[in-house]
Design a protein around this motif. Structure first.
Motif, mmCIF file in Angstrom:
data_model
loop_
_atom_site.group_PDB
_atom_site.id
_atom_site.type_symbol
_atom_site.label_atom_id
_atom_site.label_comp_id
_atom_site.label_asym_id
_atom_site.label_seq_id
_atom_site.Cartn_x
_atom_site.Cartn_y
_atom_site.Cartn_z
ATOM 1 N N PHE A 78 1.008 -1.152 -0.050
ATOM 2 C CA PHE A 78 0.172 0.149 0.377
ATOM 3 C C PHE A 78 0.901 1.119 -0.340
ATOM 4 N N GLY A 79 0.289 1.536 -1.012
ATOM 5 C CA GLY A 79 1.480 3.406 -0.849
ATOM 6 C C GLY A 79 0.950 4.543 -1.146
ATOM 7 N N ARG A 80 1.275 5.244 -2.022
ATOM 8 C CA ARG A 80 0.826 6.791 -2.427
ATOM 9 C C ARG A 80 1.975 7.230 -3.932
ATOM 10 N N VAL A 81 1.589 7.472 -5.060
ATOM 11 C CA VAL A 81 1.843 8.206 -6.018
ATOM 12 C C VAL A 81 2.873 9.845 -5.414
ATOM 13 N N PHE A 82 3.916 9.950 -5.913
ATOM 14 C CA PHE A 82 4.194 11.198 -5.459
ATOM 15 C C PHE A 82 4.909 12.099 -6.332
ATOM 16 N N LYS A 83 5.146 11.448 -7.109
ATOM 17 C CA LYS A 83 5.598 12.252 -8.315
ATOM 18 C C LYS A 83 5.235 11.830 -9.788
ATOM 19 N N THR A 84 4.269 12.898 -10.699
ATOM 20 C CA THR A 84 4.943 12.407 -12.344
ATOM 21 C C THR A 84 5.178 13.205 -13.183
ATOM 22 N N LYS A 85 6.256 13.056 -13.828
ATOM 23 C CA LYS A 85 6.867 13.521 -14.955
ATOM 24 C C LYS A 85 6.876 13.471 -15.935
ATOM 25 N N LEU A 119 -0.377 4.566 -19.083
ATOM 26 C CA LEU A 119 -0.305 4.835 -18.334
ATOM 27 C C LEU A 119 -1.590 5.690 -17.626
ATOM 28 N N LYS A 120 -2.282 5.944 -18.530
ATOM 29 C CA LYS A 120 -3.023 7.408 -18.306
ATOM 30 C C LYS A 120 -3.707 7.221 -17.037
ATOM 31 N N ASP A 121 -4.612 6.505 -16.447
ATOM 32 C CA ASP A 121 -5.245 5.910 -15.502
ATOM 33 C C ASP A 121 -4.374 6.487 -14.274
ATOM 34 N N ILE A 122 -2.939 6.072 -13.918
ATOM 35 C CA ILE A 122 -2.613 6.401 -13.009
ATOM 36 C C ILE A 122 -2.103 7.878 -13.019
ATOM 37 N N VAL A 123 -1.218 8.686 -14.172
ATOM 38 C CA VAL A 123 -1.566 9.670 -14.766
ATOM 39 C C VAL A 123 -2.620 10.694 -13.911
ATOM 40 N N ALA A 124 -3.477 9.984 -14.305
ATOM 41 C CA ALA A 124 -5.046 10.846 -14.262
ATOM 42 C C ALA A 124 -5.387 11.262 -12.680
ATOM 43 N N ASP A 179 -4.969 12.402 -8.764
ATOM 44 C CA ASP A 179 -4.328 13.110 -7.428
ATOM 45 C C ASP A 179 -3.124 12.947 -6.648
ATOM 46 N N SER A 180 -2.541 13.914 -6.890
ATOM 47 C CA SER A 180 -1.527 14.108 -6.262
ATOM 48 C C SER A 180 -2.022 13.566 -4.348
ATOM 49 N N ASN A 181 -0.774 12.280 -4.021
ATOM 50 C CA ASN A 181 -0.798 11.597 -3.218
ATOM 51 C C ASN A 181 -1.747 10.511 -2.927
#
Length: 150
Positions: A95-102, A128-133, A135-137
């Motif tokens: 379990f984690g969090r997306v912290f950056k999209t570059k 990767l569109k569903d992850i890119v979409a 929200d931050s965190n």
């Protein structure tokens, strides 16, 4: 408003290298993997989920383990999550969090942290569109299931 998908990403990967830049921790290794369209760099606990070169596995990134029942996900352990099919179909779950999209034209890198274990997905933004979409965190689950063990 349409509902968000539970499974944000799924692909099969092959381990191409392990700890190619050296080993920082005793029990953690950094896997460098390739799929058909995406590259994955992932830290995993090798005591819990050992991996070797050329191992093949399915990686799923999901927004929830319990589609339709968000009451079981309240930010702390809930044994009811073990009843979900996503939980039962996989061997290693974080379990984690997306912290950056570059953006790295024409590709994109997505970075996530799972309690300090890091992941980078690199590939075409369309894959990767569903992850890119997200929200931050945004909270995510990473689920792994070996399909070929060497």
């Amino acid at each position: 408003m349409p509902s968000k998908p539970t499974t944000l990403f799924q692909e099969y990967f092959t381990v191409k290298d392990i700890d190619k830049d050296g080993k920082a921790f005793d029990k953690v290794s950094r896997l460098h993997c390739e799929g058909d369209d995406v590259k994955l760099t992932l830290d995993i606990n090798m005591d819990i989920y050992p991996a070797r070169l050329n191992d093949e596995f399915r990686v799923t990134i999901a927004s929830t383990l319990s589609p339709g029942d968000t009451s079981v996900e309240v930010g702390e352990f809930n044994p009811r999550l073990e009843e979900s099919s996503l939980f039962q179909e996989n061997e290693y779950i974080m379990f984690g969090r997306v912290f950056k999209t570059k953006p790295e034209v024409p590709n994109v890198s997505i970075y996530a942290s799972f309690g300090g274990l890091l992941m980078q997905l690199f590939g075409d933004p369309g894959n990767l569109k569903d992850i890119v979409a997200l929200d931050s965190n945004a909270n995510i689950y990473l689920l792994m299931h070996k399909t070929k063990d060497y």
